[in-house]
Design an enzyme around this catalytic site. Structure first.
Site, PDB file in Angstrom:
ATOM      1  N   ASP A  62      -5.994  10.777   4.890  1.00  0.00           N
ATOM      2  CA  ASP A  62      -6.746  11.640   5.805  1.00  0.00           C
ATOM      3  C   ASP A  62      -8.244  11.324   5.747  1.00  0.00           C
ATOM      4  O   ASP A  62      -9.078  12.225   5.612  1.00  0.00           O
ATOM      5  CB  ASP A  62      -6.533  13.116   5.468  1.00  0.00           C
ATOM      6  CG  ASP A  62      -5.074  13.457   5.230  1.00  0.00           C
ATOM      7  OD1 ASP A  62      -4.229  12.949   5.981  1.00  0.00           O
ATOM      8  OD2 ASP A  62      -4.796  14.228   4.305  1.00  0.00           O
ATOM      9  N   GLU A 239      -1.101  17.391  14.625  1.00  0.00           N
ATOM     10  CA  GLU A 239      -2.099  17.783  13.637  1.00  0.00           C
ATOM     11  C   GLU A 239      -3.215  16.743  13.597  1.00  0.00           C
ATOM     12  O   GLU A 239      -3.201  15.763  14.337  1.00  0.00           O
ATOM     13  CB  GLU A 239      -1.453  17.920  12.258  1.00  0.00           C
ATOM     14  CG  GLU A 239      -0.894  16.626  11.717  1.00  0.00           C
ATOM     15  CD  GLU A 239      -0.241  16.792  10.354  1.00  0.00           C
ATOM     16  OE1 GLU A 239      -0.078  17.928   9.910  1.00  0.00           O
ATOM     17  OE2 GLU A 239       0.104  15.763   9.746  1.00  0.00           O
TER      18      GLU A 239
END
Length: 496
Positions: A62, A239
């Site tokens: 991420d 997401e």
């Protein structure tokens, strides 16, 4: 950050993106329309080549990288222990690979913010630094919510971080992956959340930010509900939204499906002048724009951010993936997602072109013709040619590697067909697999010369036929002698 939301098992799925055998089919048809992000002004379509080596940082998922006005790149990412927030900085993107890493915050030992510390993002807003992140509770690790830290120091590596608490949304449900951007002087927050009454793990939402950058205000707009097959493999997930802006358009990327090899990027696009809180203003791509690629050995690319190259002329895609497809157990427990970077290209129509996750090692370049400024060297049915508007981006990308024949030469390896090289045969150029022969080595090796028509470009002289240069003629590439001004122009290329 990722998706196994609420459920703890991680149904692994088969890797998408099969590699076709013919170069014409080889690039993942990026529905080139992508992400509209942070304060990044779209560079010119033709921008100089960049040179990076992947992976940038191992065991960092991420990833979020920003370039600040102080001349530093700042990088934060999820650590596999899910217990802290880390930060590193360097004056170059590649320098982040070896930069010292500082822990700027650690999870609580009880209660809120005590587990699953996920997907930190760092932003500079109103002369202060903010980190957005997701966290669970020590007594309920799946009660994931979004939180914000604040630091008033000029250097976020120092000073103290104040907890500004939870970002409140209309529902007290699973929520994560907050990101912020500005369009038309208005600051927005985008994030992922599970909405009551919708049978998905998470959707993507958008709202205006309030007076404080840890508060939203006004209506909340649902932008993405995962419905396509590629959004619902393993889990029904949308997401990790992030935004990039280019030529008056806003592009929002998001990640979909389970965090194994099925993980991929989807795309929304809207006019920067539209009402972004009107869901109808956004167009959703029906296919993923970035996905696993077996040929390059990259699986589950996702949860991206965007930054800019050191010269400010190229947009850079930042993301994580793994270099293997099969995972034992829950992907959430597999620590080997790596931070990677590669150049983001722009199509002639102003939409982004992600191409494919490139192989580990040096990043590839494109060769633009000097005399046909919108045309690039590409392969099609293994024949090397030159064409404009090559939307199958990887067909026109090559890695510059040490020459197979040595002697200070270079060879040009296909991006979507690793092990295949540009070589001449009968003085015509093809992309073919290295057969290990001395003949192939010579045919696939070139001396890199200053551009015959422009010293800012390059020309490629054949290693085994000195005096013959790679040049285009009638749309195809050959190794030929060049004598006229027009010949020299057709034998000169610019790296992008």
């Amino acid at each position: 950050m990722r998706l196994r939301h609420l459920l703890q098992t991680a149904a692994v799925a088969d890797a998408p993106a099969r590699r076709r055998s013919r170069p014409i089919l080889a690039a993942v048809l990026a529905v080139l329309a992508v992400s509209a992000g942070l304060p990044v002004g779209g560079p010119a379509q033709a921008a100089p080549a960049v040179n990076y080596t992947n992976p940038l940082v191992n065991q960092r998922a991420d990833p979020h990288i920003v370039r600040h006005t102080d001349g530093y790149y700042y990088m934060t990412a999820t650590v596999p222990q899910y217990d802290r927030i880390v930060l590193r900085r360097a004056t170059t993107l590649q320098g982040l690979a070896t930069a010292a890493e500082t822990t700027i915050w650690q999870r609580h030992t009880s209660g809120e913010m005590g587990a699953h510390i996920w997907a930190p993002e760092i932003h500079f807003i109103n002369n202060r630094w903010y980190v957005y992140f997701a966290a669970g509770r020590t007594d309920d690790v799946w009660r994931i919510r979004m939180y914000v830290l604040e630091n008033g120091s000029a250097n976020p590596m120092s000073g103290s971080w104040t907890e500004r608490g939870r970002i409140t949304t209309p529902w007290d449900t699973f929520s994560l992956d907050a990101s912020t951007f500005v369009v038309g002087g208005v600051r927005y927050l985008t994030w992922a959340q599970q909405e009551p009454g919708i049978t998905t793990n998470s959707n993507v939402y958008l709202a205006r930010m309030g007076a404080n950058p840890w508060q939203i205000t006004g209506p909340v707009t649902r932008l993405v509900v995962p419905t396509y097959d590629w959004e619902t493999r393993g889990y029904r997930v949308a997401e990790g939204p992030t935004v990039i802006q280019h030529d008056g358009r806003v592009f929002l990327t998001y990640s979909a499906s389970a965090t194994d090899a099925n993980y991929c990027l989807g795309l929304l696009s809207a006019s920067a002048g539209a009402n972004l809180l009107d869901a109808a203003a956004w167009r959703k791509s029906p296919t993923p724009v970035f996905a696993s690629n077996a040929a390059t050995g990259q699986y589950g690319p996702g949860h991206n951010s965007f930054t800019v190259s050191e010269d400010g002329q190229s947009d850079i895609l930042v993301y994580h993936d793994r270099n293997y497809r099969d995972i034992t157990g829950d992907p959430l427990n597999d620590p080997n997602r790596r931070t990677r970077i590669q150049k983001l290209y722009w199509n002639a129509d102003g939409t982004p072109n992600f191409g494919i996750p490139v192989a580990d090692g040096v990043t590839p370049v494109r060769l633009r013709a000097h005399d046909l400024t919108d045309s690039y060297v590409r392969h099609y049915d293994y024949r090397a040619r030159i064409e404009p508007n090559v939307t199958n981006l990887a067909d026109s990308q090559f890695r510059i590697v040490p020459g197979l024949a040595g002697g200070g030469t270079v060879s040009w390896e296909s991006t979507n067909f690793p092990g295949y090289f540009l070589r001449h045969r009968g003085f015509a150029l093809y992309v073919e697999r290295d057969d290990g022969s001395t003949l192939f080595d010579g045919d696939a090796s070139f001396h890199r010369r200053s551009g015959l028509a422009d010293s800012a470009g390059i020309s490629l002289e054949s290693q085994n036929y000195p005096g013959r240069y790679v040049r285009h003629r009638d749309g195809l590439l050959y190794v030929e002698t060049v004598t006229s001004t027009a010949d020299r122009a057709s034998a000169t290329f610019h790296l992008e």
